[in-house]
Scaffold this active site. Structure first.
Site, PDB file in Angstrom:
ATOM      1  N   LYS A 281     -27.072 -53.637 -12.515  1.00 29.39           N
ATOM      2  CA  LYS A 281     -28.433 -53.088 -12.561  1.00 29.39           C
ATOM      3  C   LYS A 281     -28.859 -52.604 -13.946  1.00 29.39           C
ATOM      4  CE  LYS A 281     -30.959 -52.226  -9.514  1.00 29.39           C
ATOM      5  NZ  LYS A 281     -30.940 -51.318  -8.382  1.00 29.39           N
TER       6      LYS A 281
ATOM      7  N   SER B 197     -26.826 -48.363 -12.774  1.00 26.11           N
ATOM      8  CA  SER B 197     -26.578 -47.819 -11.446  1.00 26.11           C
ATOM      9  C   SER B 197     -25.138 -47.336 -11.367  1.00 26.11           C
ATOM     10  CB  SER B 197     -26.824 -48.910 -10.405  1.00 26.11           C
ATOM     11  OG  SER B 197     -26.051 -48.671  -9.251  1.00 26.11           O
TER      12      SER B 197
ATOM     13  N   GLU C 213     -40.672 -45.567 -14.468  1.00 27.83           N
ATOM     14  CA  GLU C 213     -40.834 -45.001 -13.125  1.00 27.83           C
ATOM     15  C   GLU C 213     -41.130 -43.508 -13.185  1.00 27.83           C
ATOM     16  OE1 GLU C 213     -37.798 -46.684 -10.129  1.00 27.83           O
ATOM     17  OE2 GLU C 213     -37.018 -47.243 -12.072  1.00 27.83           O
TER      18      GLU C 213
ATOM     19  N   HIS D  55     -55.774 -58.877  -7.125  1.00 24.94           N
ATOM     20  CA  HIS D  55     -55.065 -58.654  -5.853  1.00 24.94           C
ATOM     21  C   HIS D  55     -53.571 -58.949  -5.998  1.00 24.94           C
ATOM     22  CE1 HIS D  55     -59.088 -58.804  -3.877  1.00 24.94           C
ATOM     23  NE2 HIS D  55     -59.297 -59.726  -4.798  1.00 24.94           N
TER      24      HIS D  55
END
Ligand code: ARG
Length: 462
Positions: A283, A277, A290, A156
């Site tokens: 970043k 970024s 992704e 979980h």
């Protein structure tokens, strides 16, 4: 220019209709397979004395020239000739004259396209099997380096029990092992020749289907000509196996993304697989992971799309089936690309062992150890669970962990607890002691690695 099938027609479709009908913009991907299929067909026609030697030689040399031009990328395709088959046939006729028109004796585009796709998928599947194997090897290597690296295991997405990081990576190894087996099994049904099935019913020419199948390296031939030209199960299976591969990669991508957050800091992905970024200088985004997670959607889509295309089709060939190709090509490209990305990412990722260790030292993932400790001392597990639950609550309320509780608190909770409890609570001992078959215990993980090595070596030998 006139159509190769133009005899029966009084007028030609308009250009925009041709555009709608044509598949050449995408089926040119099959050019080498198409020419190879034709070469085998001609050799078979000659062997069966359906074509004489002079004609066969002429056609074969024309096809061989076209093959070289196709490899060089110098062929010019035209929408007017609709698909790869008619384009190549037209080029052959232009090259060697009317004899080229004998190529299509005893076959149809229906068995031709099926043959091309069987050849194509056979090759791509083999490539994918090799890439799966390579990724397994990279995971195995990282696992070997991290047998004693301990991380919290989750259920979980809540800390559950400490585990060896190798054990976690090996879970993916075995998923990929099943993927490899599924791909190999699919190969059995890809490795069948439809060539010679004709349009749907076979042919009146005395052809030898086994001969052309053998030349093309197929293991067997379809038993039923209708089935041969209508079957797309082998593509469905490939898309389905590919969806499962992508689902596995997507789950691993999700873990990599989480683990490389500031909050987790369990791994650092190599610069080569991350991006910056345009506005936030600090970043480092896990874009490749992704993208793999995102691209899983399109592969699942291709599977659904082909299932839907096929579900209402009567036998035999229907033009709907031209829709089987783009999704298949895109799936190959996506799976191959995603596997390559993961091979690189797994190979270069930095495992932050210290952060993992810290995480596991400051949580309650050792609570089961304490419950097991009580159960071993004859307290029914349900009661033990209750006792430990209360101790955890006590710790939370007092901002501490189980290892910090003094012995008298333990004694109050249950008199069977002695000061050996602190050893039991150490994450290393929690992992070490899970020595059941397939468990995370170090000994089991080492055994698992040995087994895993056998799987990789085995597939490399094949
Ligand atoms: N371009 C067609 C396809 O990809 C080839 C087979 C065409 N056969 C036919 N009878 N129109 O499906």
């Amino acid at each position: 220019m006139s159509k190769l099938w133009g005899g029966r027609f009084e007028k030609k479709p308009e250009e925009w209709v041709d555009e709608f009908n044509a598949s050449i913009s995408f089926d040119q991907e099959l050019v080498l397979e198409d020419i190879e299929g034709s070469i085998a067909h001609v050799k078979m026609l000659q062997k069966c004395e359906i074509l004489n030697e002079v004609d066969a030689k002429k056609i074969l040399s024309g096809l061989q020239e076209l093959y070289i031009e196709a490899e060089n990328g110098s062929l010019q395709y035209s929408v007017e000739y609709e698909d790869i088959h008619l384009n190549i046939e037209k080029m052959l006729i232009d090259k060697i004259g009317d004899t080229g028109g004998k190529l299509h004796t005893g076959r149809s585009r229906n068995d031709q396209i099926a043959t091309d796709m069987h050849l194509y998928l056979k090759r791509r599947t083999a490539e994918i099997i090799d890439l799966l194997d390579e990724l397994q090897q990279k995971l195995l290597h990282q696992a070997e380096e991290n047998i004693e690296t301990i991380i919290p295991g989750y259920t979980h997405l809540q800390r559950a029990q400490p585990i060896s990081f190798a054990h976690h990576l090996l879970a993916y190894f075995w998923m990929l092992e099943r993927d490899k087996e599924r791909m190999k099994d699919g190969l059995k049904r890809i490795d069948i020749s439809p060539l010679g099935a004709g349009a749907l019913a076979g042919t009146t020419f005395p052809i030898d289907r086994n001969f052309s199948a053998e030349l093309l390296g197929f293991n067997s031939v379809y038993e039923n000509s209708l089935d041969a030209v209508s079957d797309r199960d082998f593509i469905l299976e490939f898309l389905s196996s590919s969806s499962i591969v992508m689902t596995h990669l997507s789950r691993l991508a999700e873990e990599f993304i989480l683990w490389s957050t500031e909050e987790f800091q369990f791994i650092e992905l190599d610069d080569a697989f991350t991006t910056g970024s345009s506005i936030m200088p600090q970043k480092k985004n896990p874009d490749m992971a992704e993208l793999v997670r995102g691209k899983t959607g399109r592969v699942n889509g291709h599977l659904t799309s082909l299932l839907t295309v096929l579900k209402g089709l009567p036998l035999a060939y229907n033009k709907d089936m031209q829709e089987d190709k783009e999704g298949m090509f895109d799936t190959v490209k996506t799976v191959v690309g995603s596997l390559k990305i993961f091979i690189g990412m797994v190979k270069t990722m930095k495992v932050k062992k210290e952060n993992m260790k810290k995480a596991v030292g400051e949580d309650f993932s050792n609570a089961t150890e304490l419950a097991d400790y009580l159960a071993v001392r004859n307290i029914p597990f349900r009661q033990a669970h209750e006792i430990v639950g209360k101790l955890v609550l006590h710790c939370i309320q007092n901002n501490m962990f189980l290892k910090d509780l003094p012995l008298h608190v333990y004694k109050d909770a249950s008199p069977v607890i002695e000061d050996d409890v602190y050893d039991i609570l150490a994450p290393t001992s929690a992992v070490e002691r899970r020595n059941s078959y397939g468990g995370t215990g170090f000994q089991q993980v080492k055994y698992q690695i040995e087994k895993a090595k056998g799987k990789v070596e085995l597939s490399l030998q094949k």
